[in-house]
Design an enzyme around this catalytic site. Structure first.
Site, PDB file in Angstrom:
ATOM      1  N   LYS A  79       6.433  -1.653   1.915  1.00  0.00           N
ATOM      2  CA  LYS A  79       5.194  -1.300   2.711  1.00  0.00           C
ATOM      3  C   LYS A  79       4.122  -2.217   2.388  1.00  0.00           C
ATOM      4  O   LYS A  79       3.196  -2.150   1.725  1.00  0.00           O
ATOM      5  CB  LYS A  79       4.975   0.285   1.953  1.00  0.00           C
ATOM      6  CG  LYS A  79       4.087   0.927   2.917  1.00  0.00           C
ATOM      7  CD  LYS A  79       4.318   2.458   2.557  1.00  0.00           C
ATOM      8  CE  LYS A  79       3.242   3.363   3.356  1.00  0.00           C
ATOM      9  NZ  LYS A  79       3.245   3.406   4.579  1.00  0.00           N
ATOM     10  N   TYR A 134       0.453  -1.094   0.069  1.00  0.00           N
ATOM     11  CA  TYR A 134      -0.082  -0.158   0.022  1.00  0.00           C
ATOM     12  C   TYR A 134       0.916   1.151   0.002  1.00  0.00           C
ATOM     13  O   TYR A 134       2.165   1.316   0.421  1.00  0.00           O
ATOM     14  CB  TYR A 134      -0.884   0.034   1.132  1.00  0.00           C
ATOM     15  CG  TYR A 134      -0.531   0.355   2.483  1.00  0.00           C
ATOM     16  CD1 TYR A 134       0.466  -0.577   3.157  1.00  0.00           C
ATOM     17  CD2 TYR A 134      -0.589   1.657   2.926  1.00  0.00           C
ATOM     18  CE1 TYR A 134       1.194  -0.125   4.332  1.00  0.00           C
ATOM     19  CE2 TYR A 134      -0.077   2.083   4.259  1.00  0.00           C
ATOM     20  CZ  TYR A 134       0.750   1.095   4.937  1.00  0.00           C
ATOM     21  OH  TYR A 134       1.272   1.287   6.118  1.00  0.00           O
ATOM     22  N   LEU A 192      11.227   1.248   6.901  1.00  0.00           N
ATOM     23  CA  LEU A 192      10.564   1.664   5.532  1.00  0.00           C
ATOM     24  C   LEU A 192      11.325   2.931   4.973  1.00  0.00           C
ATOM     25  O   LEU A 192      11.829   3.783   5.861  1.00  0.00           O
ATOM     26  CB  LEU A 192       9.100   2.012   5.846  1.00  0.00           C
ATOM     27  CG  LEU A 192       8.554   2.577   4.642  1.00  0.00           C
ATOM     28  CD1 LEU A 192       8.209   1.312   3.756  1.00  0.00           C
ATOM     29  CD2 LEU A 192       7.231   3.045   4.654  1.00  0.00           C
ATOM     30  N   GLU A 236      12.742   2.760  14.033  1.00  0.00           N
ATOM     31  CA  GLU A 236      11.693   3.674  13.217  1.00  0.00           C
ATOM     32  C   GLU A 236      10.603   3.363  14.272  1.00  0.00           C
ATOM     33  O   GLU A 236      10.404   2.587  15.044  1.00  0.00           O
ATOM     34  CB  GLU A 236      11.423   3.202  11.841  1.00  0.00           C
ATOM     35  CG  GLU A 236      10.775   1.928  11.451  1.00  0.00           C
ATOM     36  CD  GLU A 236      10.180   1.700  10.070  1.00  0.00           C
ATOM     37  OE1 GLU A 236      10.086   2.651   9.308  1.00  0.00           O
ATOM     38  OE2 GLU A 236      10.230   0.572   9.852  1.00  0.00           O
TER      39      GLU A 236
HETATM   40  N1  PDD Z   1       3.181   5.264   7.316  1.00  0.00           N
HETATM   41  N2  PDD Z   1       7.772   3.861   8.722  1.00  0.00           N
HETATM   42  C1  PDD Z   1       6.579   3.227   8.585  1.00  0.00           C
HETATM   43  C2  PDD Z   1       6.635   1.668   9.452  1.00  0.00           C
HETATM   44  C3  PDD Z   1       5.658   3.561   8.115  1.00  0.00           C
HETATM   45  O1  PDD Z   1       4.294   3.092   8.046  1.00  0.00           O
HETATM   46  C4  PDD Z   1       5.633   4.915   7.449  1.00  0.00           C
HETATM   47  C5  PDD Z   1       4.692   5.615   6.795  1.00  0.00           C
HETATM   48  C6  PDD Z   1       6.838   5.499   7.491  1.00  0.00           C
HETATM   49  C7  PDD Z   1       7.090   7.038   6.802  1.00  0.00           C
HETATM   50  O2  PDD Z   1       7.021   7.054   5.403  1.00  0.00           O
HETATM   51  P1  PDD Z   1       6.539   8.040   4.509  1.00  0.00           P
HETATM   52  O3  PDD Z   1       7.361   9.361   4.927  1.00  0.00           O
HETATM   53  O4  PDD Z   1       6.819   7.803   3.125  1.00  0.00           O
HETATM   54  O5  PDD Z   1       5.148   8.638   5.051  1.00  0.00           O
HETATM   55  C8  PDD Z   1       7.909   5.090   8.071  1.00  0.00           C
HETATM   56  C9  PDD Z   1       2.095   5.965   6.637  1.00  0.00           C
HETATM   57  C10 PDD Z   1       2.061   7.417   6.739  1.00  0.00           C
HETATM   58  C11 PDD Z   1       0.896   5.141   6.985  1.00  0.00           C
HETATM   59  O6  PDD Z   1       1.083   4.112   7.080  1.00  0.00           O
HETATM   60  O7  PDD Z   1      -0.075   5.877   7.226  1.00  0.00           O
END
Ligand code: PDD
Length: 281
Positions: A145, A32, A201, A177
């Site tokens: 993801k 996703y 991620l 993270e």
């Molecule tokens: N989450 N690490 C994890 C485990 C994440 O699920 C996310 C993003 C990030 C940050 O990635 P980005 O900067 O590309 O949004 C890091 C999204 C926002 C979510 O699951 O809603």
């Protein structure tokens, strides 16, 4: 107004559509993305869609829409909703087929929702948040993801129940993270974040902030560190598409730096905002 999309059809978001044999539902067999739309423009859309394709590739899944097709669909959906400030969630699964583990010979399945963005209040950001360090029980492919978010949602729920804003994963003594965000710290003027390996991620916000830091001349190191360095940091903050930059002021009850959101976090966030507002700082 919000809108949903399933394999070629636009639908109301509250319409019941989940096919009983959808593999995303039965196995969490899919990937996703989340894209934030500011002033009608999806921010870093291409980067998110490239990551979606890379996640799909990593789970041996062929998407049923190309990146340009997805870009056109997002534009179409946005036009239908009329939303200027929105969150786009896109899921691609291994399709709809009788429940057996082996990959089915069916096309992938793509769903999407476009909803008004749920912005975090400025008050939370101005105060900064408290986080807790937890053991990382996830698999070793966290760069994907994946829809499999069970360890993430459990960690987030337990952290929230214990009064924390976010859980931060630690694996074998290495800080990685948050349950849905990346993590940075600042020590002696140097911006430090874990390297983009298979244990995190590769956040789009993380990459954008690293670019901004370089533009601003802030020294950057992508390196592994343990809880000791994090707790001794002058600043710490979380980053994600929905959080943008969120200062951390306490970790498991221990104050970080001055106990207030840090200057570098503030400066990076100001510059991040300028990028999506397409204005000067
Ligand atoms: N989450 N690490 C994890 C485990 C994440 O699920 C996310 C993003 C990030 C940050 O990635 P980005 O900067 O590309 O949004 C890091 C999204 C926002 C979510 O699951 O809603």
């Amino acid at each position: 107004m919000a809108i949903g999309f399933i394999n070629g059809e636009w639908i109301p978001v509250d319409q019941t559509v989940l096919p009983i044999d959808e593999r995303g539902h039965n196995f969490g067999d899919g990937v996703y993305e989340v894209i934030r739309v500011y002033q009608g423009v999806p921010f870093k859309m291409r980067e998110h869609l490239v990551r979606l394709e890379q996640s799909a590739e990593a789970i041996l899944l062929t998407m049923n829409y190309s990146i340009p097709e997805l870009e056109a669909l997002i534009a179409e959906g946005l036009e239908k909703t009329g939303l200027q400030e929105a969150a786009v969630y896109l899921q691609v699964t291994r399709g709809i087929a009788k429940r057996v583990h082996l990959f089915p010979d069916v096309p992938a399945s793509t769903t999407m929702t476009i909803r008004p963005a749920a912005d975090i209040s400025d008050k939370i950001r101005e105060q900064g948040v408290h986080v807790t360090l937890v053991d990382d029980e996830r698999w070793k492919n966290c760069f994907i993801k994946s829809l499999n978010l069970l360890p993430n949602v459990i960690a987030k729920q337990k952290a929230t129940d214990a009064g924390f804003y976010e859980a931060v994963f630690v694996r074998d003594g290495v800080v990685l993270e948050g349950s849905s965000c990346n993590l940075f710290l600042v020590k002696d003027g140097v911006l430090i974040t874990p390297p983009a390996n298979r244990f995190i991620l590769h956040g789009i916000t993380r990459a954008t902030l690293l670019d901004i830091a370089k533009e601003l001349g802030v020294p950057v190191e992508e390196k592994e560190f343990g809880p000791d360095l994090l707790l001794a940091a002058d600043e710490a903050f979380l980053t994600s598409t929905s959080m943008e930059v969120m200062p951390v002021v306490k970790i498991d009850g221990r104050q970080i730096g001055s106990g207030q959101p840090g200057e570098i976090a503030r400066k990076l966030h100001r510059n991040y905002r300028a990028k999506y507002q397409q204005i000067g700082v």
